[in-house]
Design a protein around this motif. Structure first.
Motif, short mmCIF file in Angstrom:
data_model
loop_
_atom_site.label_atom_id
_atom_site.label_comp_id
_atom_site.label_asym_id
_atom_site.label_seq_id
_atom_site.Cartn_x
_atom_site.Cartn_y
_atom_site.Cartn_z
N CYS A 40 0.84 -1.20 0.00
CA CYS A 40 0.00 0.00 0.00
C CYS A 40 0.87 1.25 0.00
CB CYS A 40 -0.93 -0.02 1.22
SG CYS A 40 -2.09 1.36 1.31
N CYS A 41 1.89 1.24 0.83
CA CYS A 41 2.83 2.36 0.90
C CYS A 41 3.50 2.60 -0.45
CB CYS A 41 3.87 2.08 1.98
SG CYS A 41 5.29 3.19 1.99
N ASN A 42 3.95 1.53 -1.08
CA ASN A 42 4.62 1.68 -2.38
C ASN A 42 3.68 2.21 -3.45
OD1 ASN A 42 7.35 0.95 -1.92
ND2 ASN A 42 6.75 -1.21 -1.75
N ALA A 43 2.40 1.86 -3.34
CA ALA A 43 1.42 2.39 -4.29
C ALA A 43 1.31 3.90 -4.16
CB ALA A 43 0.06 1.72 -4.06
N CYS A 44 1.39 4.39 -2.92
CA CYS A 44 1.36 5.84 -2.70
C CYS A 44 2.64 6.47 -3.23
CB CYS A 44 1.19 6.12 -1.21
SG CYS A 44 0.99 7.87 -0.78
N LYS A 45 3.78 5.83 -2.96
CA LYS A 45 5.06 6.36 -3.44
C LYS A 45 5.11 6.46 -4.95
CE LYS A 45 8.53 5.27 0.08
NZ LYS A 45 9.80 4.55 0.33
N SER A 46 4.44 5.52 -5.62
CA SER A 46 4.48 5.51 -7.08
C SER A 46 3.81 6.75 -7.68
CB SER A 46 3.80 4.25 -7.62
OG SER A 46 2.40 4.28 -7.38
N MET A 47 3.06 7.48 -6.86
CA MET A 47 2.39 8.69 -7.33
C MET A 47 3.24 9.93 -7.08
SD MET A 47 -1.52 7.77 -6.10
CE MET A 47 -2.31 8.98 -7.15
N CYS A 48 4.50 9.70 -6.68
CA CYS A 48 5.47 10.79 -6.52
C CYS A 48 6.55 10.62 -7.58
CB CYS A 48 6.13 10.74 -5.14
SG CYS A 48 4.98 10.93 -3.77
N THR A 49 6.70 11.60 -8.45
CA THR A 49 7.71 11.48 -9.49
C THR A 49 9.08 11.92 -8.99
OG1 THR A 49 7.33 13.74 -10.32
CG2 THR A 49 5.96 11.96 -11.23
N GLY A 50 9.09 12.72 -7.91
CA GLY A 50 10.36 13.23 -7.42
C GLY A 50 10.85 14.44 -8.19
N LYS A 51 10.09 14.87 -9.21
CA LYS A 51 10.53 16.00 -10.04
C LYS A 51 9.55 17.17 -10.00
CE LYS A 51 12.77 12.86 -13.33
NZ LYS A 51 12.82 12.40 -14.75
N ASP A 52 8.31 16.86 -9.76
CA ASP A 52 7.27 17.88 -9.89
C ASP A 52 6.78 18.45 -8.57
OD1 ASP A 52 5.92 15.76 -12.44
OD2 ASP A 52 7.35 17.41 -12.65
N GLY A 53 7.54 18.22 -7.50
CA GLY A 53 7.14 18.78 -6.23
C GLY A 53 6.24 17.86 -5.45
N PRO B 150 9.50 10.21 7.03
CA PRO B 150 8.38 9.50 7.67
C PRO B 150 8.23 8.06 7.22
CG PRO B 150 7.56 10.93 5.95
CD PRO B 150 9.03 11.23 6.09
N ASP B 151 8.69 7.72 6.02
CA ASP B 151 8.54 6.35 5.55
C ASP B 151 9.58 5.43 6.19
OD1 ASP B 151 10.40 7.87 4.16
OD2 ASP B 151 10.26 6.69 2.34
N CYS B 152 10.65 6.01 6.75
CA CYS B 152 11.67 5.21 7.43
C CYS B 152 11.52 5.27 8.95
CB CYS B 152 13.07 5.70 7.05
SG CYS B 152 13.51 5.41 5.33
N ALA B 153 11.10 6.39 9.45
CA ALA B 153 10.99 6.57 10.91
C ALA B 153 9.67 7.26 11.25
CB ALA B 153 12.18 7.39 11.42
N PRO B 154 8.53 6.58 11.02
CA PRO B 154 7.23 7.24 11.21
C PRO B 154 6.95 7.68 12.64
CG PRO B 154 6.96 4.87 10.88
CD PRO B 154 8.38 5.19 10.54
N HIS B 155 7.36 6.87 13.65
CA HIS B 155 7.11 7.26 15.03
C HIS B 155 7.95 8.50 15.40
CE1 HIS B 155 4.75 3.69 16.27
NE2 HIS B 155 5.50 3.06 15.38
N SER B 156 9.17 8.54 14.93
CA SER B 156 10.05 9.67 15.20
C SER B 156 9.49 10.94 14.58
CB SER B 156 11.46 9.39 14.66
OG SER B 156 12.02 8.26 15.26
N VAL B 157 9.05 10.84 13.32
CA VAL B 157 8.51 12.02 12.64
C VAL B 157 7.21 12.48 13.30
CG1 VAL B 157 7.52 12.84 10.46
CG2 VAL B 157 9.65 11.51 10.46
N ALA B 158 6.39 11.53 13.75
CA ALA B 158 5.15 11.91 14.46
C ALA B 158 5.49 12.72 15.70
CB ALA B 158 4.36 10.66 14.83
N TYR B 159 6.55 12.34 16.41
CA TYR B 159 6.97 13.09 17.60
C TYR B 159 7.44 14.50 17.21
CZ TYR B 159 9.86 14.70 21.47
OH TYR B 159 10.42 15.47 22.46
N ILE B 160 8.20 14.60 16.15
CA ILE B 160 8.68 15.91 15.71
C ILE B 160 7.50 16.81 15.33
CG2 ILE B 160 10.01 17.14 13.95
CD1 ILE B 160 11.76 15.73 15.99
#
Length: 341
Positions: free
Chosen positions: A97-110, A186-196
Protein backbone atom coordinates in the motif's frame (compact mmCIF):
# COMPACT_ATOMS: atom_id res chain seq x y z
CA UNK A 1 30.03 -8.48 44.89
CA UNK A 2 30.54 -10.07 48.29
CA UNK A 3 30.22 -13.78 48.80
CA UNK A 4 28.47 -15.46 51.67
CA UNK A 5 30.57 -17.99 53.62
CA UNK A 6 28.99 -21.39 54.28
CA UNK A 7 30.11 -23.27 57.36
CA UNK A 8 31.16 -26.90 56.95
CA UNK A 9 28.75 -28.16 59.60
CA UNK A 10 25.63 -26.55 58.07
CA UNK A 11 22.81 -28.86 57.25
CA UNK A 12 21.91 -29.61 53.65
CA UNK A 13 18.74 -27.57 54.05
CA UNK A 14 20.64 -24.51 55.23
CA UNK A 15 23.13 -24.92 52.42
CA UNK A 16 20.33 -24.93 49.89
CA UNK A 17 18.68 -21.88 51.44
CA UNK A 18 21.94 -19.95 51.49
CA UNK A 19 22.74 -20.99 47.93
CA UNK A 20 19.35 -19.81 46.69
CA UNK A 21 19.68 -16.52 48.59
CA UNK A 22 23.15 -15.93 47.18
CA UNK A 23 22.00 -16.73 43.67
CA UNK A 24 19.02 -14.39 44.00
CA UNK A 25 21.23 -11.61 45.36
CA UNK A 26 23.59 -11.99 42.43
CA UNK A 27 20.64 -11.77 40.06
CA UNK A 28 19.35 -8.61 41.70
CA UNK A 29 22.76 -6.95 41.62
CA UNK A 30 23.24 -7.96 37.98
CA UNK A 31 19.80 -6.58 37.06
CA UNK A 32 20.48 -3.30 38.84
CA UNK A 33 23.85 -2.88 37.19
CA UNK A 34 22.34 -3.67 33.81
CA UNK A 35 19.57 -1.13 34.35
CA UNK A 36 22.08 1.54 35.31
CA UNK A 37 24.25 0.86 32.29
CA UNK A 38 21.41 0.65 29.79
CA UNK A 39 19.57 3.58 31.31
CA UNK A 40 22.46 6.03 31.08
CA UNK A 41 21.62 9.04 29.00
CA UNK A 42 24.02 10.50 26.49
CA UNK A 43 25.67 12.85 28.95
CA UNK A 44 27.22 9.81 30.60
CA UNK A 45 28.42 8.15 27.41
CA UNK A 46 30.37 8.69 24.22
CA UNK A 47 28.66 8.44 20.85
CA UNK A 48 30.79 5.44 19.93
CA UNK A 49 29.23 3.51 22.81
CA UNK A 50 25.57 4.56 22.50
CA UNK A 51 24.40 1.25 21.08
CA UNK A 52 25.57 -0.76 24.10
CA UNK A 53 24.98 1.65 26.96
CA UNK A 54 21.67 3.32 26.19
CA UNK A 55 18.37 1.52 26.47
CA UNK A 56 16.68 1.28 23.10
CA UNK A 57 12.89 1.37 23.33
CA UNK A 58 10.41 -0.05 20.87
CA UNK A 59 9.16 -3.17 19.21
CA UNK A 60 12.27 -4.38 17.43
CA UNK A 61 11.03 -3.43 13.96
CA UNK A 62 14.06 -1.31 13.13
CA UNK A 63 15.87 -2.05 9.89
CA UNK A 64 19.60 -2.58 9.61
CA UNK A 65 19.83 -1.85 5.91
CA UNK A 66 20.50 1.16 3.72
CA UNK A 67 17.68 0.28 1.34
CA UNK A 68 14.32 1.93 0.82
CA UNK A 69 11.73 2.20 3.56
CA UNK A 70 7.99 1.77 3.64
CA UNK A 71 6.83 1.92 7.23
CA UNK A 72 3.74 3.15 8.99
CA UNK A 73 2.19 3.39 12.43
CA UNK A 74 -0.14 0.61 13.50
CA UNK A 75 -3.49 1.35 15.20
CA UNK A 76 -3.67 4.73 13.49
CA UNK A 77 -6.14 5.95 10.89
CA UNK A 78 -5.16 9.12 9.08
CA UNK A 79 -7.85 10.99 7.23
CA UNK A 80 -7.69 13.22 4.17
CA UNK A 81 -9.19 13.52 0.71
CA UNK A 82 -9.21 10.12 -1.02
CA UNK A 83 -7.37 9.86 -4.32
CA UNK A 84 -7.77 6.06 -4.43
CA UNK A 85 -10.72 4.30 -2.81
CA UNK A 86 -9.69 1.32 -0.70
CA UNK A 87 -12.94 -0.55 -1.27
CA UNK A 88 -11.72 -1.13 -4.82
CA UNK A 89 -7.98 -1.17 -4.10
CA UNK A 90 -6.61 -4.01 -1.98
CA UNK A 91 -3.21 -5.45 -1.13
CA UNK A 92 -1.74 -8.18 1.05
CA UNK A 93 0.56 -5.93 3.08
CA UNK A 94 0.98 -2.38 4.30
CA UNK A 95 4.28 -2.17 2.40
CA UNK A 96 2.48 -2.73 -0.91
CA UNK A 97 0.00 0.00 0.00
CA UNK A 98 2.83 2.36 0.90
CA UNK A 99 4.62 1.68 -2.38
CA UNK A 100 1.42 2.39 -4.29
CA UNK A 101 1.36 5.84 -2.70
CA UNK A 102 5.06 6.36 -3.44
CA UNK A 103 4.48 5.51 -7.08
CA UNK A 104 2.39 8.69 -7.33
CA UNK A 105 5.47 10.79 -6.52
CA UNK A 106 7.71 11.48 -9.49
CA UNK A 107 10.36 13.23 -7.42
CA UNK A 108 10.53 16.00 -10.04
CA UNK A 109 7.27 17.88 -9.89
CA UNK A 110 7.14 18.78 -6.23
CA UNK A 111 4.28 17.58 -4.00
CA UNK A 112 3.04 14.02 -4.46
CA UNK A 113 -0.44 13.28 -5.75
CA UNK A 114 -0.66 10.93 -2.74
CA UNK A 115 0.95 11.83 0.57
CA UNK A 116 -0.96 9.48 2.92
CA UNK A 117 -1.62 5.77 2.80
CA UNK A 118 -3.99 3.87 5.09
CA UNK A 119 -4.05 0.07 5.12
CA UNK A 120 -6.45 -2.21 7.00
CA UNK A 121 -4.25 -5.09 8.08
CA UNK A 122 -5.84 -6.39 11.27
CA UNK A 123 -8.08 -9.21 10.05
CA UNK A 124 -10.14 -9.34 13.25
CA UNK A 125 -10.74 -5.60 13.49
CA UNK A 126 -11.09 -4.98 9.74
CA UNK A 127 -13.52 -7.73 8.86
CA UNK A 128 -14.66 -7.27 5.26
CA UNK A 129 -12.34 -4.24 4.93
CA UNK A 130 -9.25 -6.40 5.42
CA UNK A 131 -6.64 -5.52 2.80
CA UNK A 132 -8.17 -2.19 1.83
CA UNK A 133 -5.59 0.43 0.82
CA UNK A 134 -6.75 4.03 0.84
CA UNK A 135 -4.51 6.62 -0.80
CA UNK A 136 -5.16 10.15 0.41
CA UNK A 137 -4.04 13.76 0.19
CA UNK A 138 -3.58 16.00 3.23
CA UNK A 139 -4.37 19.70 3.36
CA UNK A 140 -1.26 20.12 5.48
CA UNK A 141 1.36 17.34 5.51
CA UNK A 142 2.96 18.75 8.68
CA UNK A 143 -0.39 18.54 10.51
CA UNK A 144 -2.11 15.44 9.13
CA UNK A 145 -5.73 14.78 9.99
CA UNK A 146 -6.40 11.70 12.05
CA UNK A 147 -9.35 9.82 13.47
CA UNK A 148 -10.26 11.18 16.88
CA UNK A 149 -12.50 9.97 19.66
CA UNK A 150 -11.72 6.26 19.46
CA UNK A 151 -13.43 4.58 22.44
CA UNK A 152 -11.00 3.19 25.06
CA UNK A 153 -10.10 -0.43 24.37
CA UNK A 154 -11.33 -0.38 20.79
CA UNK A 155 -8.84 -1.84 18.32
CA UNK A 156 -8.04 0.35 15.32
CA UNK A 157 -7.31 -2.03 12.49
CA UNK A 158 -5.63 0.55 10.28
CA UNK A 159 -1.95 1.24 9.72
CA UNK A 160 -1.11 4.68 8.32
CA UNK A 161 1.92 6.41 6.92
CA UNK A 162 3.03 9.68 5.32
CA UNK A 163 5.01 10.31 2.15
CA UNK A 164 6.77 13.65 1.68
CA UNK A 165 7.42 14.82 -1.86
CA UNK A 166 9.95 17.34 -3.07
CA UNK A 167 9.84 20.50 -1.00
CA UNK A 168 7.62 18.88 1.64
CA UNK A 169 8.33 17.53 5.10
CA UNK A 170 11.07 20.04 5.79
CA UNK A 171 11.33 21.73 9.16
CA UNK A 172 13.70 24.39 10.44
CA UNK A 173 15.89 24.30 13.52
CA UNK A 174 16.47 27.99 14.15
CA UNK A 175 19.70 28.95 15.91
CA UNK A 176 21.50 32.26 16.35
CA UNK A 177 23.94 31.03 13.70
CA UNK A 178 21.30 30.30 11.07
CA UNK A 179 18.52 27.84 10.30
CA UNK A 180 19.21 24.16 9.76
CA UNK A 181 16.68 22.86 7.25
CA UNK A 182 15.95 19.19 7.90
CA UNK A 183 14.14 16.84 5.55
CA UNK A 184 12.11 14.40 7.64
CA UNK A 185 11.88 10.71 6.72
CA UNK A 186 8.38 9.50 7.67
CA UNK A 187 8.54 6.35 5.55
CA UNK A 188 11.67 5.21 7.43
CA UNK A 189 10.99 6.57 10.91
CA UNK A 190 7.23 7.24 11.21
CA UNK A 191 7.11 7.26 15.03
CA UNK A 192 10.05 9.67 15.20
CA UNK A 193 8.51 12.02 12.64
CA UNK A 194 5.15 11.91 14.46
CA UNK A 195 6.97 13.09 17.60
CA UNK A 196 8.68 15.91 15.71
CA UNK A 197 5.33 17.03 14.28
CA UNK A 198 3.91 17.09 17.81
CA UNK A 199 6.78 19.33 18.90
CA UNK A 200 6.16 21.53 15.89
CA UNK A 201 2.52 21.98 16.87
CA UNK A 202 3.55 23.38 20.28
CA UNK A 203 5.00 26.50 18.64
CA UNK A 204 7.85 26.46 21.14
CA UNK A 205 10.64 24.16 22.20
CA UNK A 206 11.70 25.43 25.60
CA UNK A 207 14.71 23.38 26.63
CA UNK A 208 15.67 22.34 23.09
CA UNK A 209 19.36 23.03 22.51
CA UNK A 210 22.74 21.89 21.27
CA UNK A 211 25.13 21.26 24.17
CA UNK A 212 28.03 19.31 22.67
CA UNK A 213 30.09 20.17 19.59
CA UNK A 214 33.05 18.38 18.02
CA UNK A 215 34.71 19.04 14.68
CA UNK A 216 35.97 16.49 12.16
CA UNK A 217 39.50 16.99 13.44
CA UNK A 218 42.13 15.10 11.43
CA UNK A 219 40.02 11.96 11.03
CA UNK A 220 37.65 13.08 8.23
CA UNK A 221 38.05 15.31 5.19
CA UNK A 222 35.78 18.23 4.26
CA UNK A 223 33.39 15.88 2.47
CA UNK A 224 33.01 13.68 5.54
CA UNK A 225 35.13 10.83 4.22
CA UNK A 226 37.27 9.03 6.77
CA UNK A 227 40.99 9.60 6.31
CA UNK A 228 42.88 6.35 5.77
CA UNK A 229 44.73 5.10 8.85
CA UNK A 230 43.29 7.91 10.99
CA UNK A 231 41.50 7.32 14.26
CA UNK A 232 37.76 7.73 14.85
CA UNK A 233 37.96 10.42 17.50
CA UNK A 234 38.00 12.31 19.64
CA UNK A 235 36.83 14.65 18.23
CA UNK A 236 33.83 12.68 16.94
CA UNK A 237 32.54 14.95 14.14
CA UNK A 238 29.07 15.80 15.44
CA UNK A 239 26.90 18.33 17.18
CA UNK A 240 24.62 16.94 19.84
CA UNK A 241 21.55 18.25 21.60
CA UNK A 242 18.09 17.53 22.91
CA UNK A 243 14.63 17.88 21.37
CA UNK A 244 12.27 17.87 24.32
CA UNK A 245 9.95 20.70 25.29
CA UNK A 246 10.06 21.34 29.01
CA UNK A 247 6.79 20.51 30.73
CA UNK A 248 5.69 18.14 27.96
CA UNK A 249 5.78 14.39 28.76
CA UNK A 250 8.17 12.38 26.60
CA UNK A 251 7.69 8.71 25.76
CA UNK A 252 10.61 6.63 24.59
CA UNK A 253 10.69 6.24 20.84
CA UNK A 254 10.96 2.81 19.20
CA UNK A 255 13.97 1.70 17.21
CA UNK A 256 13.15 2.37 13.57
CA UNK A 257 15.35 2.45 10.48
CA UNK A 258 19.07 2.39 11.27
CA UNK A 259 21.11 2.94 8.10
CA UNK A 260 24.80 3.77 8.14
CA UNK A 261 25.27 7.35 9.26
CA UNK A 262 26.22 9.82 6.56
CA UNK A 263 27.33 13.42 6.71
CA UNK A 264 24.17 15.36 7.53
CA UNK A 265 22.25 12.45 9.08
CA UNK A 266 20.02 13.42 12.01
CA UNK A 267 19.61 10.55 14.48
CA UNK A 268 18.34 9.77 17.96
CA UNK A 269 20.63 8.62 20.71
CA UNK A 270 18.93 5.54 22.07
CA UNK A 271 15.18 6.15 22.43
CA UNK A 272 15.58 9.98 22.42
CA UNK A 273 15.04 12.83 23.05
CA UNK A 274 18.81 13.39 22.78
CA UNK A 275 19.93 13.52 19.15
CA UNK A 276 22.91 14.39 17.03
CA UNK A 277 23.79 15.65 13.58
CA UNK A 278 26.66 13.79 11.98
CA UNK A 279 29.35 15.94 10.37
CA UNK A 280 30.99 12.94 8.70
CA UNK A 281 30.31 9.43 7.48
CA UNK A 282 30.34 7.09 10.48
CA UNK A 283 30.40 3.56 9.15
CA UNK A 284 32.30 2.54 12.30
CA UNK A 285 29.08 2.95 14.31
CA UNK A 286 27.38 0.35 12.12
CA UNK A 287 23.56 0.30 12.32
CA UNK A 288 23.05 1.61 15.84
CA UNK A 289 20.93 4.75 15.54
CA UNK A 290 17.47 5.62 14.27
CA UNK A 291 17.90 8.19 11.50
CA UNK A 292 14.80 10.38 11.22
CA UNK A 293 16.04 13.19 8.99
CA UNK A 294 18.83 14.74 6.98
CA UNK A 295 20.20 18.29 6.95
CA UNK A 296 19.99 19.90 3.53
CA UNK A 297 23.53 20.06 2.08
CA UNK A 298 23.54 23.85 1.80
CA UNK A 299 23.01 24.18 5.56
CA UNK A 300 25.82 21.95 6.75
CA UNK A 301 28.06 25.01 7.03
CA UNK A 302 25.84 26.14 9.93
CA UNK A 303 26.39 22.84 11.72
CA UNK A 304 30.13 23.19 11.04
CA UNK A 305 30.05 26.69 12.54
CA UNK A 306 28.45 25.39 15.74
CA UNK A 307 31.12 22.68 15.88
CA UNK A 308 33.82 25.38 16.11
CA UNK A 309 32.28 27.26 19.04
CA UNK A 310 34.23 27.42 22.34
CA UNK A 311 34.03 24.22 24.34
CA UNK A 312 35.27 22.82 27.60
CA UNK A 313 36.64 19.28 27.97
CA UNK A 314 34.68 16.71 29.88
CA UNK A 315 34.80 12.96 30.42
CA UNK A 316 31.74 10.79 29.84
CA UNK A 317 32.16 7.15 30.74
CA UNK A 318 35.95 7.38 30.42
CA UNK A 319 35.75 9.06 27.00
CA UNK A 320 36.97 12.60 26.34
CA UNK A 321 34.26 14.86 24.90
CA UNK A 322 33.83 18.57 24.15
CA UNK A 323 30.89 20.40 25.74
CA UNK A 324 29.82 23.83 24.59
CA UNK A 325 30.69 26.64 26.99
CA UNK A 326 27.34 28.17 26.11
CA UNK A 327 24.55 25.85 24.86
CA UNK A 328 22.89 26.92 21.61
CA UNK A 329 19.07 27.20 21.95
CA UNK A 330 16.90 25.67 19.22
CA UNK A 331 13.50 26.67 17.91
CA UNK A 332 11.48 24.35 15.68
CA UNK A 333 9.45 26.02 12.98
CA UNK A 334 7.59 25.30 9.80
CA UNK A 335 9.29 26.04 6.50
CA UNK A 336 7.29 27.68 3.78
CA UNK A 337 7.42 25.77 0.52
CA UNK A 338 8.33 28.94 -1.36
CA UNK A 339 11.62 29.00 0.54
CA UNK A 340 12.63 25.77 -1.18
CA UNK A 341 11.33 26.43 -4.68
Amino acid sequence: MGRRNIEQNSTLSNRLILFVACFASCGVVYALLSAVLTGNRIRNSSVSEFGTLVERGGNGLGSKSDGGCCRGIENLELWGSAVKWGSEFKFNSSEECCNACKSMCTGKDGPCLCDTWVFCGNRQACGSKFGECWLKKQKDTLAPERQEGVPPGEIVGWTSGLIFGKGEGIIGLDTEYGTLHIKLLPDCAPHSVAYILELLSLNHCAGCQFYRAESRGQSWDSEGNHVENAGFGPPYALIQGILEAQGTPFNKLPVEDCPLLRRGSVAWIGPGPEFFISLADHSEWKHEYTVFGSVLPEDLNIAEKIATLPTIPDVWNNVNVSVLEKPVPLLLRRIQKSHLD
